[in-house]
Design an enzyme around this catalytic site. Structure first.
Site, PDB file in Angstrom:
ATOM      1  N   SER A  16       0.689  -1.148  -0.123  1.00 28.04           N
ATOM      2  CA  SER A  16      -0.080  -0.098  -0.040  1.00 28.04           C
ATOM      3  C   SER A  16       0.825   1.152  -0.168  1.00 28.04           C
ATOM      4  O   SER A  16       1.976   1.380   0.650  1.00 28.04           O
ATOM      5  CB  SER A  16      -0.792   0.102   1.054  1.00 28.04           C
TER       6      SER A  16
ATOM      7  N   TYR B 264      -0.977  -0.167  10.339  1.00 26.00           N
ATOM      8  CA  TYR B 264      -1.050  -0.535   8.859  1.00 26.00           C
ATOM      9  C   TYR B 264       0.187  -0.183   8.260  1.00 26.00           C
ATOM     10  O   TYR B 264       0.821  -0.771   7.639  1.00 26.00           O
ATOM     11  CB  TYR B 264      -2.423   0.205   8.336  1.00 26.00           C
TER      12      TYR B 264
END
Length: 243
Positions: free
Chosen positions: A144, A157
Site C-alpha cells: 500500500s 497498518y
C-alpha cells in the site's frame, strides 16, 4: 479432482473477497488452477464451485488465519504434496485497523502486524523451498501507499506495510540468482470494503481504481518474460478525488 494444470497453480491469500478474489478470478479466466487461502470457509466453497463450473479449472481451498504458523505449515505441506506445478504465490491477505496510535487498541495493533507482516512471512517461508527446488516461481506481495508514507490514522497498518517492503526487497536479493522472482505491488486507494471503513473521505468512489485493475497488473507481472521482473511498482489513481 487432482491434476497438474499446464499453465500452473496460483496460490492466493485473502482470496475470499476484494482484491484477492479479483486476482483469483483473473487467473482462473486465463486457465490457471488455484489454491485459495482465506478465513471464510463458506465463501471459499462458493468460489470453488463457481470457478470450477465457469472456468473449468481446479480450485483447492484452505480455511485459516495466516497468522497461525502451525496451521500454515500444515496447509503448505498438504498443498505441495498434492500439486507439483505451483508457479506463483500472491500474498494479498491483509487487515486494516485505523485510528490514532494513542487510541488504537493493543490487540488490534498486534493483529495488524501478525496478519499483514508475520502471516505473509509464514506462508512465504513454507512455500519458498518449493520454488527454490524448482529454481523458478513468482512471489508477489501486495502492499500500500501507506507502506511508503505514514499517516496519522494508520500507524499499525503503515508499520506492517513498511515492514513488508523491507522483507520483500531483502528476499528478492536472496533468491533472484536462484530463479525466483519476488516483487512488491503498492496500491493507492482501491474500491474495497477495507478502504471504505478506513475513514478516508472520498468525494466519488467511482473515480477510484477497482479490484479488477489490480488483478490485471498482477497478471501482467506474473507473465513477464522469465528473465525479467518488476522489483517493485506502484499503481496510482489518475484522479483520486480525495478531500
Amino acid at each position: 479432482m487432482k491434476r497438474d494444470c499446464m499453465k500452473g497453480t496460483i496460490v492466493v491469500t485473502g482470496a475470499s473477497r476484494g482484491i484477492g478474489l479479483a486476482i483469483a478470478e483473473k487467473f482462473a479466466k486465463e486457465g490457471y488452477d488455484l489454491a485459495l487461502i482465506a478465513r471464510s470457509e463458506k465463501e471459499l466453497k462458493g468460489i470453488k464451485k463457481r470457478f470450477e463450473e465457469l472456468y473449468k479449472v481446479i480450485v483447492y481451498t484452505y480455511t485459516c488465519d495466516i497468522s497461525d504458523y502451525n496451521i500454515i505449515k500444515e496447509i503448505i505441506n498438504d498443498l505441495t504434496k498434492r500439486i507439483t506445478n505451483i508457479t506463483a504465490l500472491i500474498n494479498n491477505a491483509s487487515v486494516g485497523h485505523f485510528g490514532l496510535m494513542r487510541n488504537l487498541d493493543v490487540n488490534r495493533w498486534e493483529e495488524t502486524i501478525k496478519v499483514n507482516l508475520l502471516g505473509t512471512y509464514y506462508v512465504t517461508k513454507e512455500l519458498l523451498p518449493f520454488f527454490i527446488q524448482k529454481r523458478s516461481g513468482d512471489i508477489i506481495n501486495i502492499s500500500s501507499g501507506a507502506g511508503e508514507e505514514g499517516y496519522s490514522f494508520c500507524s499499525a497498518y503503515s508499520a506492517s506495510k513498511f515492514g513488508l517492503s523491507g522483507f520483500t526487497e531483502s528476499l528478492m536479493k536472496e533468491v533472484r540468482s536462484i530463479g525466483v522472482r519476488v516483487s512488491l505491488l503498492s496500491l493507492d486507494t482501491v474500491q474495497t470494503e477495507m478502504s471504505r471503513k478506513s475513514g478516508l473521505k472520498v468525494n466519488n468512489w467511482d473515480t477510484i481504481m477497482k479490484d479488477e485493475d489490480v488483478a490485471n497488473v498482477v497478471y501482467f507481472m506474473k507473465n513477464l518474460p522469465d528473465h525479467v521482473f518488476l522489483k517493485e511498482t506502484s499503481l496510482w489513481n489518475v484522479n483520486p478525488d480525495r478531500i
